[in-house]
Write a protein that holds these residues in place. Structure first.
Motif, PDB file in Angstrom:
ATOM      1  N   LEU A 164      17.276   4.661   5.370  1.00 35.09           N
ATOM      2  CA  LEU A 164      16.764   5.255   4.105  1.00 35.09           C
ATOM      3  C   LEU A 164      18.381   5.284   3.383  1.00 35.09           C
ATOM      4  O   LEU A 164      18.811   4.713   2.231  1.00 35.09           O
ATOM      5  N   LEU A 165      19.841   5.502   4.346  1.00 38.80           N
ATOM      6  CA  LEU A 165      21.087   5.107   3.763  1.00 38.80           C
ATOM      7  C   LEU A 165      21.334   5.203   5.069  1.00 38.80           C
ATOM      8  O   LEU A 165      21.529   5.770   6.214  1.00 38.80           O
ATOM      9  N   THR A 166      22.938   4.561   4.987  1.00 38.26           N
ATOM     10  CA  THR A 166      23.559   4.110   6.038  1.00 38.26           C
ATOM     11  C   THR A 166      24.549   5.370   6.650  1.00 38.26           C
ATOM     12  O   THR A 166      25.433   5.829   5.473  1.00 38.26           O
ATOM     13  N   PRO A 167      24.072   6.065   7.489  1.00 38.41           N
ATOM     14  CA  PRO A 167      25.146   6.803   8.262  1.00 38.41           C
ATOM     15  C   PRO A 167      26.347   6.972   7.411  1.00 38.41           C
ATOM     16  O   PRO A 167      27.524   8.063   7.353  1.00 38.41           O
ATOM     17  N   ASP A 168      27.326   5.748   8.723  1.00 42.12           N
ATOM     18  CA  ASP A 168      28.817   5.707   7.728  1.00 42.12           C
ATOM     19  C   ASP A 168      28.539   5.780   6.379  1.00 42.12           C
ATOM     20  O   ASP A 168      29.387   6.223   6.344  1.00 42.12           O
ATOM     21  N   PHE A 169      27.623   5.066   5.370  1.00 37.32           N
ATOM     22  CA  PHE A 169      27.848   5.838   3.811  1.00 37.32           C
ATOM     23  C   PHE A 169      27.752   6.637   3.244  1.00 37.32           C
ATOM     24  O   PHE A 169      28.547   6.740   3.175  1.00 37.32           O
ATOM     25  N   LEU A 170      26.346   7.494   4.434  1.00 40.74           N
ATOM     26  CA  LEU A 170      26.603   8.784   3.791  1.00 40.74           C
ATOM     27  C   LEU A 170      28.131   9.812   4.024  1.00 40.74           C
ATOM     28  O   LEU A 170      28.649  10.927   3.186  1.00 40.74           O
ATOM     29  N   ARG A 171      28.812   9.320   5.298  1.00 41.11           N
ATOM     30  CA  ARG A 171      29.425  10.042   5.825  1.00 41.11           C
ATOM     31  C   ARG A 171      30.955   9.733   5.568  1.00 41.11           C
ATOM     32  O   ARG A 171      32.101  11.289   5.133  1.00 41.11           O
ATOM     33  N   ARG A 172      31.328   8.690   5.400  1.00 44.85           N
ATOM     34  CA  ARG A 172      32.226   8.383   3.984  1.00 44.85           C
ATOM     35  C   ARG A 172      32.634   9.270   2.404  1.00 44.85           C
ATOM     36  O   ARG A 172      33.432   9.259   2.060  1.00 44.85           O
TER      37      ARG A 172
ATOM     38  N   SER B  98      27.382   1.517  -3.947  1.00 42.29           N
ATOM     39  CA  SER B  98      27.374   0.704  -4.299  1.00 42.29           C
ATOM     40  C   SER B  98      28.335  -0.400  -3.305  1.00 42.29           C
ATOM     41  O   SER B  98      27.911  -1.818  -3.322  1.00 42.29           O
ATOM     42  N   GLY B  99      29.277  -0.107  -4.189  1.00 41.33           N
ATOM     43  CA  GLY B  99      30.606  -0.505  -2.869  1.00 41.33           C
ATOM     44  C   GLY B  99      30.899  -0.590  -1.482  1.00 41.33           C
ATOM     45  O   GLY B  99      31.215  -1.863  -1.572  1.00 41.33           O
ATOM     46  N   PHE B 100      29.911   0.373  -1.176  1.00 41.75           N
ATOM     47  CA  PHE B 100      29.687  -0.179   0.454  1.00 41.75           C
ATOM     48  C   PHE B 100      28.022  -1.032   0.704  1.00 41.75           C
ATOM     49  O   PHE B 100      28.354  -1.873   1.921  1.00 41.75           O
ATOM     50  N   GLY B 101      27.711  -1.272   0.080  1.00 37.35           N
ATOM     51  CA  GLY B 101      26.977  -2.427   0.182  1.00 37.35           C
ATOM     52  C   GLY B 101      25.188  -1.400   0.353  1.00 37.35           C
ATOM     53  O   GLY B 101      24.381  -2.385   0.938  1.00 37.35           O
ATOM     54  N   ALA B 102      25.180  -0.573   0.147  1.00 38.33           N
ATOM     55  CA  ALA B 102      23.830   0.667  -0.040  1.00 38.33           C
ATOM     56  C   ALA B 102      23.010  -0.588  -1.041  1.00 38.33           C
ATOM     57  O   ALA B 102      23.826  -1.214  -1.803  1.00 38.33           O
ATOM     58  N   ARG B 103      21.708  -0.473  -0.968  1.00 38.99           N
ATOM     59  CA  ARG B 103      20.917  -1.464  -1.979  1.00 38.99           C
ATOM     60  C   ARG B 103      20.407  -0.658  -2.955  1.00 38.99           C
ATOM     61  O   ARG B 103      20.547   0.616  -2.698  1.00 38.99           O
ATOM     62  N   GLY B 104      19.280  -0.719  -4.192  1.00 36.82           N
ATOM     63  CA  GLY B 104      19.927   0.132  -5.545  1.00 36.82           C
ATOM     64  C   GLY B 104      18.456   0.628  -4.983  1.00 36.82           C
ATOM     65  O   GLY B 104      18.353   1.945  -5.412  1.00 36.82           O
ATOM     66  N   TRP B 105      17.544   0.281  -3.825  1.00 36.14           N
ATOM     67  CA  TRP B 105      16.659   1.547  -3.379  1.00 36.14           C
ATOM     68  C   TRP B 105      17.065   2.632  -3.084  1.00 36.14           C
ATOM     69  O   TRP B 105      16.468   3.659  -2.969  1.00 36.14           O
ATOM     70  N   GLN B 106      18.055   2.412  -2.165  1.00 34.33           N
ATOM     71  CA  GLN B 106      18.561   3.164  -1.080  1.00 34.33           C
ATOM     72  C   GLN B 106      19.425   4.306  -2.542  1.00 34.33           C
ATOM     73  O   GLN B 106      19.367   5.659  -1.849  1.00 34.33           O
ATOM     74  N   ILE B 107      19.808   3.557  -3.404  1.00 31.45           N
ATOM     75  CA  ILE B 107      20.763   4.341  -4.129  1.00 31.45           C
ATOM     76  C   ILE B 107      19.817   5.175  -5.446  1.00 31.45           C
ATOM     77  O   ILE B 107      20.332   6.532  -5.095  1.00 31.45           O
TER      78      ILE B 107
ATOM     79  N   ALA C  53       1.391  -0.885   0.077  1.00 34.14           N
ATOM     80  CA  ALA C  53      -0.061   0.713   0.172  1.00 34.14           C
ATOM     81  C   ALA C  53       1.194   1.376  -0.167  1.00 34.14           C
ATOM     82  O   ALA C  53       0.475   2.273  -0.491  1.00 34.14           O
ATOM     83  N   GLN C  54       1.879   1.469   0.475  1.00 35.53           N
ATOM     84  CA  GLN C  54       2.611   2.280   0.679  1.00 35.53           C
ATOM     85  C   GLN C  54       4.274   2.080  -0.136  1.00 35.53           C
ATOM     86  O   GLN C  54       4.545   3.144  -0.953  1.00 35.53           O
ATOM     87  N   GLY C  55       3.881   1.169  -1.303  1.00 39.08           N
ATOM     88  CA  GLY C  55       4.706   1.456  -2.523  1.00 39.08           C
ATOM     89  C   GLY C  55       6.164   0.967  -2.250  1.00 39.08           C
ATOM     90  O   GLY C  55       7.296   1.385  -2.733  1.00 39.08           O
ATOM     91  N   LYS C  56       6.549   0.249  -0.590  1.00 44.59           N
ATOM     92  CA  LYS C  56       7.616  -0.115  -0.546  1.00 44.59           C
ATOM     93  C   LYS C  56       8.058  -1.185  -0.189  1.00 44.59           C
ATOM     94  O   LYS C  56       9.148  -2.034   0.248  1.00 44.59           O
ATOM     95  N   ASP C  57       7.241  -1.977  -0.979  1.00 47.24           N
ATOM     96  CA  ASP C  57       7.124  -3.437  -1.279  1.00 47.24           C
ATOM     97  C   ASP C  57       8.901  -4.645  -1.910  1.00 47.24           C
ATOM     98  O   ASP C  57       9.411  -4.960  -1.913  1.00 47.24           O
ATOM     99  N   ALA C  58       9.263  -3.387  -2.408  1.00 46.67           N
ATOM    100  CA  ALA C  58       9.899  -3.797  -3.865  1.00 46.67           C
ATOM    101  C   ALA C  58      11.321  -3.182  -2.853  1.00 46.67           C
ATOM    102  O   ALA C  58      12.460  -4.155  -2.807  1.00 46.67           O
ATOM    103  N   TRP C  59      11.690  -2.225  -1.982  1.00 47.62           N
ATOM    104  CA  TRP C  59      12.426  -1.815  -0.999  1.00 47.62           C
ATOM    105  C   TRP C  59      13.013  -3.188   0.007  1.00 47.62           C
ATOM    106  O   TRP C  59      13.522  -3.236  -0.073  1.00 47.62           O
ATOM    107  N   ALA C  60      11.207  -3.274   0.668  1.00 53.01           N
ATOM    108  CA  ALA C  60      11.546  -4.682   1.908  1.00 53.01           C
ATOM    109  C   ALA C  60      12.012  -5.544   0.646  1.00 53.01           C
ATOM    110  O   ALA C  60      12.773  -6.502   1.595  1.00 53.01           O
ATOM    111  N   ARG C  61      12.069  -6.509  -0.578  1.00 52.27           N
ATOM    112  CA  ARG C  61      12.024  -7.485  -1.492  1.00 52.27           C
ATOM    113  C   ARG C  61      14.073  -7.221  -1.099  1.00 52.27           C
ATOM    114  O   ARG C  61      14.600  -8.105  -0.899  1.00 52.27           O
TER     115      ARG C  61
END
Length: 422
Positions: A364-372, A395-404, A198-206
Motif C-alpha cells: 500500500l505504501l513503501t515503509p521508507d516513504f512513510l517514514r520520510r 510522488s517525488g519518492f516514486g509512489a504510484r498514483g493509486w498509493q498516493i 473482481a477485487q477492483g485492483k486491476d488499475a492498481w496492478a497496471r
C-alpha cells in the motif's frame, strides 16, 4: 530465476488430509535447447507467430558466479510452445528482441529477472508480474509453486532452484525444471488478472506493472559494510582492513567470475581484520581464516591488510557513516517526539487500510516513504496545502498514483492529529 521455497506450504483452506494436487508436467515434452544463431532465428519466428502474452523466466548462477547474467531463458506463448534459449554461445539476441517487441511479458518476481534480461537487450513493452499480482490480491504466500497450486490446482517440484546454471551441458532434469516455470504462466496470469478485476485492483496492478518496466537493480554504496560479523572488528584500522580485504576479494571474484564467498567467506575477512597479521605465515595460521582462496591468494590478502595499516587517519572508515534520511524509528521519541507521534498515527492508519483492502501494508505504501514523509512533512498546517505537500513528497519518492490517492489523506490526518496531541 524464480526462487520458491514454499512447495510444502498449504493454502489457508486446504484440509490436512486432502489429496495432493496433481503434479504439473510439460504438455508438449521437453524441447531442445536453442544455442546457435540459426536456431534463435527459428525460435524467434515461432514466438512471433504465437498469440497473446509471453511467459518468460531466466536462470542465473547465483551462489556460483560473480555476474548476474542469464545462463538460460525460457519462453512460452500460445501457439508457439516452450523455447529454451542458451544465450551464452549466441552472438546476437536481435531476432528475439524483434519477436518480443510489442508483446506483454509475464514474469514471476520480475525484479529478479529484468536486470539480466535487460543486459541482453530484452526490454518489455508491457508486463504482468504474477508474484506482485498475488500480493495485491492478498494471497499470504506468493511463491510460484504455491500460487500455481492454490490458483490452478497443480503441484510444482522445486528441486533445482539452487543449481549452477553455468554448467554445460545442462542436465535434462534441470531443463525440465526450468521449462515448468513457464508452462502455466499464461494461465496463471489470466486467472490472477480476473481476480484483480473482481477485487477492483486491476488499475492498481497496471500502475505497478508500468513502474516495473523501468526497474533497475539498485547500486549499493559501501557494499563492504554488509560483511557478516563485521561488528566484531575493533577500531577504524580493523574496519579499513575489512574494506580492503572485501575489495580485493571482490576484484578477484569479478576477474574469475566466481561468487566472492567461494574465494574466502566473510568469516575469514573478519578473522583477518580482527587480528591484522602482517605476513603470510601469521595470516594462514589464523583460526577462522579459510576458504578455497585463502592460501592461493595469501599474498593479496597480506597486501590488503598492510594497506589498511599504513593508510592515513583521514582515509580510515568510520563505524557508522552519516546516513541520509530519518534516524531509525526507535530513536524518534527521543529526537523528535512530535515526529514519533506522527509516525505512530500514520502507521496505524495505513495498516488498518491495508487490512481492509486485503493487501500487505508495504504494498500500500513503501515503509521508507512513510517514514520520510512523517519525519519532515510540509510545514504548513492548512489541510488543503498540507495534503498537496504530502502528495508532492510521495510522488517525488516514486509512489504510484493509486498509493498516493489512498494514503496521502491518511498521512495528512496523522500530521494534524499529532499536532493536536502536542
Amino acid at each position: 530465476m524464480i526462487e520458491d521455497n514454499t512447495e510444502a506450504e498449504k493454502g489457508p483452506d486446504t484440509p490436512e488430509d486432502a489429496a495432493p494436487a496433481p503434479l504439473l508436467t510439460l504438455r508438449d515434452g521437453l524441447p531442445p535447447v536453442t544455442d546457435t544463431d540459426e536456431g534463435l532465428v527459428k525460435a524467434a519466428a515461432a514466438i512471433a507467430a504465437g498469440t497473446g502474452p509471453v511467459g518468460i523466466d531466466a536462470e542465473r548462477a547465483s551462489g556460483y558466479r560473480y555476474s548476474n547474467r542469464a545462463y538460460l531463458i525460457q519462453l512460452r506463448r500460445e501457439g508457439s510452445g516452450i523455447w529454451l534459449i542458451d544465450p551464452i554461445e549466441l552472438t546476437t539476441m536481435d531476432p528475439l528482441i524483434e519477436a518480443l517487441d510489442g508483446t506483454e511479458w509475464i514474469l514471476h518476481a520480475a525484479t529478479q529477472d529484468l536486470p539480466c534480461l535487460s543486459d541482453l537487450g530484452l526490454h518489455p513493452s508491457a508486463l504482468f508480474d504474477t508474484e506482485l499480482a498475488g500480493r495485491l490480491l492478498g494471497y499470504p504466500r506468493v511463491g510460484l509453486g504455491t500460487l500455481v497450486e492454490t490458483v490452478l490446482g497443480f503441484t510444482m517440484l522445486k528441486e533445482h532452484s539452487a543449481a549452477d546454471w553455468s554448467t554445460r551441458p545442462l542436465p535434462d532434469a534441470w531443463l525440465e525444471y526450468a521449462a515448468l516455470d513457464v508452462e502455466v504462466l499464461v494461465e496463471l496470469r489470466d486467472a490472477l488478472a480476473a481476480e484483480l478485476v473482481a477485487q477492483g485492483k486491476d488499475a492498481w496492478a497496471r500502475q505497478e506493472f508500468d513502474w516495473l518496466r523501468g526497474f533497475e537493480a539498485p547500486v549499493r554504496t559501501d557494499a563492504w559494510r554488509r560483511t557478516s560479523g563485521m561488528h566484531r572488528v575493533r577500531g577504524r584500522r580493523g574496519l579499513a582492513a575489512v574494506r580492503e580485504l572485501w575489495t580485493e576479494r571482490d576484484r578477484i571474484a569479478q576477474q574469475r567470475d566466481v561468487t566472492p564467498s567461494r574465494i574466502i567467506p566473510d568469516a575469514a575477512i573478519v578473522a583477518a581484520a580482527h587480528e591484522l597479521p602482517q605476513d603470510k605465515a601469521a595470516l594462514l595460521g589464523l583460526k577462522g581464516f579459510h576458504g578455497r582462496g585463502a592460501e592461493r591468494y595469501a599474498t593479496s590478502w597480506v597486501k590488503a591488510i598492510n594497506r589498511a595499516l599504513t593508510m592515513d587517519e583521514d582515509e580510515l572508515p568510520v563505524r557508522s557513516p552519516r546516513a541520509e534520511g530519518p534516524p531509525p524509528p526507535r530513536a524518534w521519541a527521543d529526537k523528535d517526539p512530535a515526529a514519533a507521534r506522527r509516525l505512530a498515527l500514520a502507521r496505524e492508519s495505513v495498516n488498518a487500510l491495508a487490512e481492509a483492502r486485503n493487501l500487505p501494508a508495504e504494498n500500500l505504501l513503501t515503509p521508507d516513504f512513510l517514514r520520510r514523509a512523517m519525519w519532515t512533512p510540509p510545514k504548513t498546517r492548512d489541510p488543503g496545502a498540507l495534503l498537496d505537500g504530502i502528495i508532492e513528497i510521495l510522488s517525488g519518492f516514486g509512489a504510484r498514483g493509486w498509493q498516493i490517492a489512498l494514503t496521502a489523506p491518511l498521512l495528512t490526518d496523522a500530521v494534524l492529529h499529532a499536532d493536536l496531541e502536542s
